[in-house]
Enzyme design. Structure first.
Site, PDB file in Angstrom:
ATOM      1  N   THR A 253       1.504  -4.897   4.078  1.00 46.38           N
ATOM      2  CA  THR A 253       1.194  -5.188   5.436  1.00 46.38           C
ATOM      3  C   THR A 253       0.483  -6.625   5.379  1.00 46.38           C
ATOM      4  O   THR A 253       0.704  -7.299   6.648  1.00 46.38           O
ATOM      5  CB  THR A 253       0.130  -4.157   5.951  1.00 46.38           C
ATOM      6  OG1 THR A 253      -0.975  -4.194   5.450  1.00 46.38           O
ATOM      7  CG2 THR A 253       0.932  -2.697   6.295  1.00 46.38           C
TER       8      THR A 253
ATOM      9  N   THR B 175      -1.593 -22.641  18.542  1.00 48.66           N
ATOM     10  CA  THR B 175      -3.077 -21.830  19.097  1.00 48.66           C
ATOM     11  C   THR B 175      -3.680 -21.009  18.143  1.00 48.66           C
ATOM     12  O   THR B 175      -3.092 -20.125  17.547  1.00 48.66           O
ATOM     13  CB  THR B 175      -2.996 -21.407  20.587  1.00 48.66           C
ATOM     14  OG1 THR B 175      -4.346 -20.965  21.111  1.00 48.66           O
ATOM     15  CG2 THR B 175      -1.854 -20.141  20.579  1.00 48.66           C
ATOM     16  N   GLN B 176      -5.145 -20.857  18.063  1.00 45.93           N
ATOM     17  CA  GLN B 176      -6.011 -20.185  17.488  1.00 45.93           C
ATOM     18  C   GLN B 176      -6.015 -18.775  18.329  1.00 45.93           C
ATOM     19  O   GLN B 176      -6.601 -17.726  17.668  1.00 45.93           O
ATOM     20  CB  GLN B 176      -7.222 -20.456  17.204  1.00 45.93           C
ATOM     21  CG  GLN B 176      -7.514 -21.703  16.235  1.00 45.93           C
ATOM     22  CD  GLN B 176      -8.873 -22.249  16.346  1.00 45.93           C
ATOM     23  OE1 GLN B 176      -9.852 -21.678  16.621  1.00 45.93           O
ATOM     24  NE2 GLN B 176      -8.959 -23.553  15.967  1.00 45.93           N
ATOM     25  N   CYS B 177      -5.643 -18.599  19.537  1.00 43.05           N
ATOM     26  CA  CYS B 177      -5.620 -17.430  20.286  1.00 43.05           C
ATOM     27  C   CYS B 177      -4.656 -16.647  19.931  1.00 43.05           C
ATOM     28  O   CYS B 177      -3.626 -16.810  19.440  1.00 43.05           O
ATOM     29  CB  CYS B 177      -5.355 -18.004  21.863  1.00 43.05           C
ATOM     30  SG  CYS B 177      -6.541 -18.956  22.513  1.00 43.05           S
TER      31      CYS B 177
ATOM     32  N   THR C 274       0.877  -1.366  -0.024  1.00 44.05           N
ATOM     33  CA  THR C 274       0.002  -0.035  -0.118  1.00 44.05           C
ATOM     34  C   THR C 274       0.762   1.416  -0.061  1.00 44.05           C
ATOM     35  O   THR C 274       0.505   2.308  -0.670  1.00 44.05           O
ATOM     36  CB  THR C 274      -1.073   0.197   1.305  1.00 44.05           C
ATOM     37  OG1 THR C 274      -1.698  -1.304   1.142  1.00 44.05           O
ATOM     38  CG2 THR C 274      -1.613   1.302   1.528  1.00 44.05           C
TER      39      THR C 274
ATOM     40  N   ASP D  66       1.421  -6.701  -4.751  1.00 45.30           N
ATOM     41  CA  ASP D  66       0.856  -6.735  -3.478  1.00 45.30           C
ATOM     42  C   ASP D  66       0.983  -7.700  -2.692  1.00 45.30           C
ATOM     43  O   ASP D  66       1.078  -8.921  -3.121  1.00 45.30           O
ATOM     44  CB  ASP D  66      -0.814  -6.812  -4.090  1.00 45.30           C
ATOM     45  CG  ASP D  66      -1.911  -6.680  -3.094  1.00 45.30           C
ATOM     46  OD1 ASP D  66      -1.621  -7.206  -1.840  1.00 45.30           O
ATOM     47  OD2 ASP D  66      -2.831  -5.806  -3.094  1.00 45.30           O
ATOM     48  N   SER D  67       1.276  -7.546  -1.416  1.00 46.39           N
ATOM     49  CA  SER D  67       1.982  -8.595  -0.658  1.00 46.39           C
ATOM     50  C   SER D  67       1.075 -10.088  -0.390  1.00 46.39           C
ATOM     51  O   SER D  67       1.318 -11.017   0.046  1.00 46.39           O
ATOM     52  CB  SER D  67       2.382  -8.342   0.619  1.00 46.39           C
ATOM     53  OG  SER D  67       1.408  -8.281   1.674  1.00 46.39           O
ATOM     54  N   SER D  68      -0.371  -9.770  -0.703  1.00 44.39           N
ATOM     55  CA  SER D  68      -1.207 -10.928  -0.888  1.00 44.39           C
ATOM     56  C   SER D  68      -0.752 -11.953  -1.780  1.00 44.39           C
ATOM     57  O   SER D  68      -1.169 -13.231  -1.729  1.00 44.39           O
ATOM     58  CB  SER D  68      -2.725 -10.582  -1.141  1.00 44.39           C
ATOM     59  OG  SER D  68      -3.048  -9.223  -0.478  1.00 44.39           O
TER      60      SER D  68
HETATM   61  N1  ASP Z   1      -2.724  -5.775   0.231  1.00 41.78           N
HETATM   62  C1  ASP Z   1      -1.681  -4.709   0.752  1.00 41.78           C
HETATM   63  C2  ASP Z   1      -0.431  -5.459   0.766  1.00 41.78           C
HETATM   64  O1  ASP Z   1      -0.252  -6.272   1.515  1.00 41.78           O
HETATM   65  C3  ASP Z   1      -2.085  -4.072   1.944  1.00 41.78           C
HETATM   66  C4  ASP Z   1      -1.100  -3.196   2.657  1.00 41.78           C
HETATM   67  O2  ASP Z   1      -0.127  -2.978   2.093  1.00 41.78           O
HETATM   68  O3  ASP Z   1      -1.358  -2.804   3.543  1.00 41.78           O
HETATM   69  O4  ASP Z   1       0.543  -5.382  -0.282  1.00 41.78           O
END
Ligand code: ASP
Length: 343
Positions: free
Chosen positions: A94, A276-278, A13, A62-64
């Site tokens: 992020t 853990t899921q916590c 982003t 895009d890090s996704s």
């Molecule tokens: N989808 C974006 C990424 O991970 C989100 C971000 O950077 O905040 O590249």
């Protein structure tokens, strides 16, 4: 003499622009940054801005969309330039920042310079943004302090990279380190917890070839069936499964078919790691009879590893050629501060 810092822009982003489909990565971050950060602004500061150069990925991500192979590319670009700079900033999306931070920490063991990963929730192109402050503060940290670790800096917090998690999707304080104290806090003053920082080491860098299919994850939920586990493990590429169980590490042990699937996988040499899921806390497999079942079938309790660190560490150990027995015995022994030592 002023320190020299390399900024490696991978995407995210922080450098995106609007499009009809929403935010997309955009080239030319160096020019944008020099308009937003004129050099004279840094002159009269207690902690001056270091000199910096910026390299941008040819294909911003895009890090996704990020793959384990991208961890290697980032690591390689840092290692190739290691002796040319005093520190490094990695600009990163992020969404998977905590995975990359963890993976880099394992590849860059024994590091003697800072690698600070940052990004933002709002792009630098927007008038109101968190991008400029996250980047400027990361530069100041890398340029003025001894921080021989892979860290994430975000919204006033300096966090150990392999302890970090993205915890908020829409707030600016998007990152936290639920199982480890913050390494630093930046308000009016910059306060570092020097006693918590890793000791400066001798670089022992490795760039393993990651196989994206080697590690899979399964979150336990009410009604989960053995089919889910069998489907996940239905490939000879899979070498490890991370189980995200309830609370201190409890699975539905009355589901005998599920437990049998896990046991058979373990017998085939798949490393099974229980997390853990916590949001916070450690796994104590055996605090309840449900969890004790996993001890009996060879599932390793994941201590206080975050899911992201567990995932990256399994990838790192597998790609480094370690066998299942070694991985089972060593996955919760800290390599670079990623988990608390198990007694
Ligand atoms: N989808 C974006 C990424 O991970 C989100 C971000 O950077 O905040 O590249």
């Amino acid at each position: 003499m002023k320190r020299r810092i390399l900024i490696l822009h991978t995407g995210g982003t922080i450098g995106m622009c609007s499009s009809a489909q929403g935010y997309v990565p955009d080239k030319g971050f160096a020019a944008l940054l020099s308009r937003r950060l004129p050099p004279q602004q840094s002159l009269a500061s207690t902690h001056p801005l270091p000199e910096y150069e910026l390299i941008e990925f040819a294909q911003l991500i895009d890090s996704s969309n990020l793959m384990p192979a991208d961890w290697r590319q980032i690591g390689q670009m840092l290692i190739e330039r290691w002796s040319d700079y005093d520190g490094f900033i990695v600009l990163h999306g992020t969404d998977t920042m905590a995975y990359t931070a963890s993976a880099l920490s394992f590849m860059l063991q024994g590091m003697d310079k800072p690698v600070i990963i940052t990004g933002s929730q709002i792009p630098l192109t927007e008038l109101r943004n968190d991008a400029l402050d996250n980047l400027v503060t990361s530069l100041i940290l890398a340029g003025n302090f001894t921080i021989p670790e892979v860290c994430i800096y975000f919204n006033g917090r300096l966090l150990r990279g392999n302890r970090s998690r993205k915890v908020k999707s829409t707030e600016l304080d998007a990152f936290d380190s639920p199982n480890f104290a913050w390494l630093g806090q930046v308000g009016i003053q910059i306060k570092l917890e020097h006693a918590l920082l890793l000791e400066q080491g001798k670089p022992q860098f490795t760039l393993p070839q990651f196989n994206p299919d080697a590690v899979v994850m399964a979150q336990v939920y009410p009604g989960i069936s053995a089919r889910v586990i069998d489907a996940l493990l239905d490939s000879d590429q899979v070498r490890a499964l991370i189980l995200q169980s309830y609370g201190v590490g409890n699975p539905p042990d009355k589901n005998q078919a599920l437990i049998t699937s896990l046991e058979q996988a373990s017998d085939r040499g798949i490393v099974l790691l229980n997390t853990t899921q916590c949001y916070q806390g450690s796994v104590y497999q055996g605090a309840y009879a449900t969890g004790e079942t996993l001890n009996r079938i060879g599932v390793v309790a994941g201590s206080d590893l975050t899911l992201e660190a567990a995932f990256a560490k399994l990838h790192y150990l597998i790609a480094s050629g370690y066998d299942p027995l070694y991985i089972r015995e060593n996955i919760t022994r800290p390599l670079c501060g990623e988990c608390s030592p198990v007694n």
